[in-house]
Scaffold this active site. Structure first.
Site, PDB file in Angstrom:
ATOM      1  N   HIS A 203      36.444   3.535  66.066  1.00 40.88           N
ATOM      2  CA  HIS A 203      37.035   2.335  66.669  1.00 40.88           C
ATOM      3  C   HIS A 203      36.064   1.693  67.669  1.00 40.88           C
ATOM      4  CE1 HIS A 203      39.834  -0.451  68.492  1.00 40.88           C
ATOM      5  NE2 HIS A 203      39.607   0.078  69.665  1.00 40.88           N
TER       6      HIS A 203
ATOM      7  N   GLU B 205      47.920   4.513  68.002  1.00 42.78           N
ATOM      8  CA  GLU B 205      47.508   5.548  68.950  1.00 42.78           C
ATOM      9  C   GLU B 205      48.546   6.664  68.989  1.00 42.78           C
ATOM     10  OE1 GLU B 205      46.166   4.143  72.779  1.00 42.78           O
ATOM     11  OE2 GLU B 205      45.651   2.161  72.022  1.00 42.78           O
TER      12      GLU B 205
HETATM   13 MN    MN Z   1      44.857   0.847  73.483  1.00 37.92          MN
END
Ligand code: MN
Length: 416
Positions: A134, A202
């Site tokens: 990421h 997440e």
């Molecule tokens: Mn975040």
């Protein structure tokens, strides 16, 4: 001993095939039963009122008072790992042995007849940035593929302090945020609804009571201070973010909402799914070194749905792709003496796998909007539209045991 994790355990509570909530899970949450909030666990599609279980004497010798009668799990989290473990083991024992019908009728509820509530009052919220892919992708898009990672990234579990007040439960709709943006090619900002609304895939961990201000938690101690995990959708307004983030980092692009799944899966329940993390090179500073398998194999999935099509999978990732693990994050967070408290929430940062089927945000999946995704009805998505619902799911599986989180589902409404 985590006796509750025994794969051979069987309960008399019905558990549908492929349920995220077998007897080996025993997550913790808060449910509203006829207007009263209490702590609960879930087995299959049955919610178990833990306050009623306490009153029946089941936790005698483990819990001194009925913290399960409270409207959040914060008091329970103030206890310690041994107690959390003993409670979970005891629940496991109770539901793998016979129970009298009277108690059954008082403590068992169909999941459809209870309302899920925020499991904790979040004290402080921290968001890390710990997936290498990421960080690399974002670096490529906004800077330079040859220097995608900033110089500190391989040395520090980079993070920022977020906002606790806007952490909301699954099923709570959000309104498209408004804010300042700098249109392409312009030198003057404009104000209006965010045009580049995004999710971030997440996982977050929730802590117990840490040490006094000034003390640190080491990587070897960190697991004792982590109660469990939830799925975490860290909503992001990319256009607002791009204009505001220099020099102090995320602010209004991030603090309008983050959505969590309702059941906290304990770190104990996730122990069987531990795995090795990526080799860290260059070598990290001594306080970030750790022993053992500290990553966890958790399958992650993101879906989009709206009035025009059923849930459509746009990403499949895995929590094991984290470069920095939870013990390193917590050790780093407290190495300066910052105090950690029961009910603090620490999110992983967007979790992206190695190829574009595993990217954890629309920013990456559509590569900044240059590669729109095609939905089942033929429509395209570069970012999230009004009326879209984003669903994130997570589960671990090893041999015959599946331990999951259920899902976090959030509908996006037009700007107010
Ligand atoms: Mn975040």
């Amino acid at each position: 001993m985590i006796t509750a994790n025994n794969p051979a355990l069987v309960t008399w509570v019905p558990v549908p095939e492929n349920s995220d909530f077998p007897i080996q899970n025993i997550p913790f949450g808060i449910v509203d039963i006829n207007g009263t909030k209490v702590a609960a666990t879930r087995i299959g599609d049955t919610a178990v009122n833990l306050s009623v279980l306490f009153e029946s004497g089941i936790f005698e010798g483990i819990l001194k008072y009925n913290c399960f009668a409270e409207e959040t799990l914060n008091s329970f989290l103030k206890l310690n790992k041994q107690t959390w473990r003993a409670v979970r083991n005891r629940i496991s024992e109770v539901f793998t042995n016979e129970m009298d019908e009277d108690l059954k009728s008082q403590c068992l509820f169909s999941i459809n007849n209870v309302q899920m509530c925020m499991p904790i009052q979040v004290g402080d919220y921290t968001d890390f940035y710990s997936s290498r892919q990421h960080a690399y992708n974002v670096g490529c898009m906004f800077r330079d593929p040859n220097n995608a990672l900033l110089p500190n990234w391989l040395h520090i579990p980079v993070g920022y302090h977020g906002r606790a007040s806007s952490i909301i439960l699954s099923e709570t709709p959000i309104h498209r945020p408004k804010g300042q943006q700098l249109p392409l090619g312009s030198n003057e900002p404009v104000f209006g609804p965010c045009k580049l609304l995004d999710f971030e895939l997440e996982m977050a961990f929730i802590t117990g009571e840490g040490k006094p201000l000034g003390d640190s938690i080491s990587t070897s101690e960190a697991d004792d201070y982590i109660f469990g995990m939830v799925i975490f959708n860290d909503w992001s307004a990319r256009d607002i973010q791009k204009w505001e983030y220099v020099p102090l980092g995320p602010f209004l692009a991030k603090n309008f909402a983050s959505s969590i799944s309702p059941w906290i899966v304990t770190l104990d329940a996730l122990e069987p799914f531990r795995c090795k993390g990526e080799e860290q090179e260059p070598e990290v500073l001594p306080y970030l070194k750790y022993k053992g398998n500290k990553n966890i194999d958790i399958n992650l999935e993101v879906q989009i749905t709206c009035a025009d099509f059923d849930a459509h999978t746009v990403s499949k990732s895995n929590y094991k792709y984290m470069y920095w693990n939870m013990t390193q994050q917590l050790a780093h967070h407290s190495v300066n003496g910052c105090d950690i408290h029961a009910g603090d929430m620490m999110a992983s940062g967007t979790i992206s796998g190695n190829d574009e089927s595993a990217y954890g945000s629309m920013l990456e999946l559509s590569w900044k909007g240059t590669k729109p995704l095609t939905m089942p009805d033929g429509s395209e998505r570069k970012f999230i539209q009004d009326g879209d619902t984003v669903i994130m799911k997570a589960h671990s599986k090893k041999d015959s045991v599946r331990v999951g989180f259920g899902e976090v589902s959030t509908k996006v409404l037009p700007a107010k």
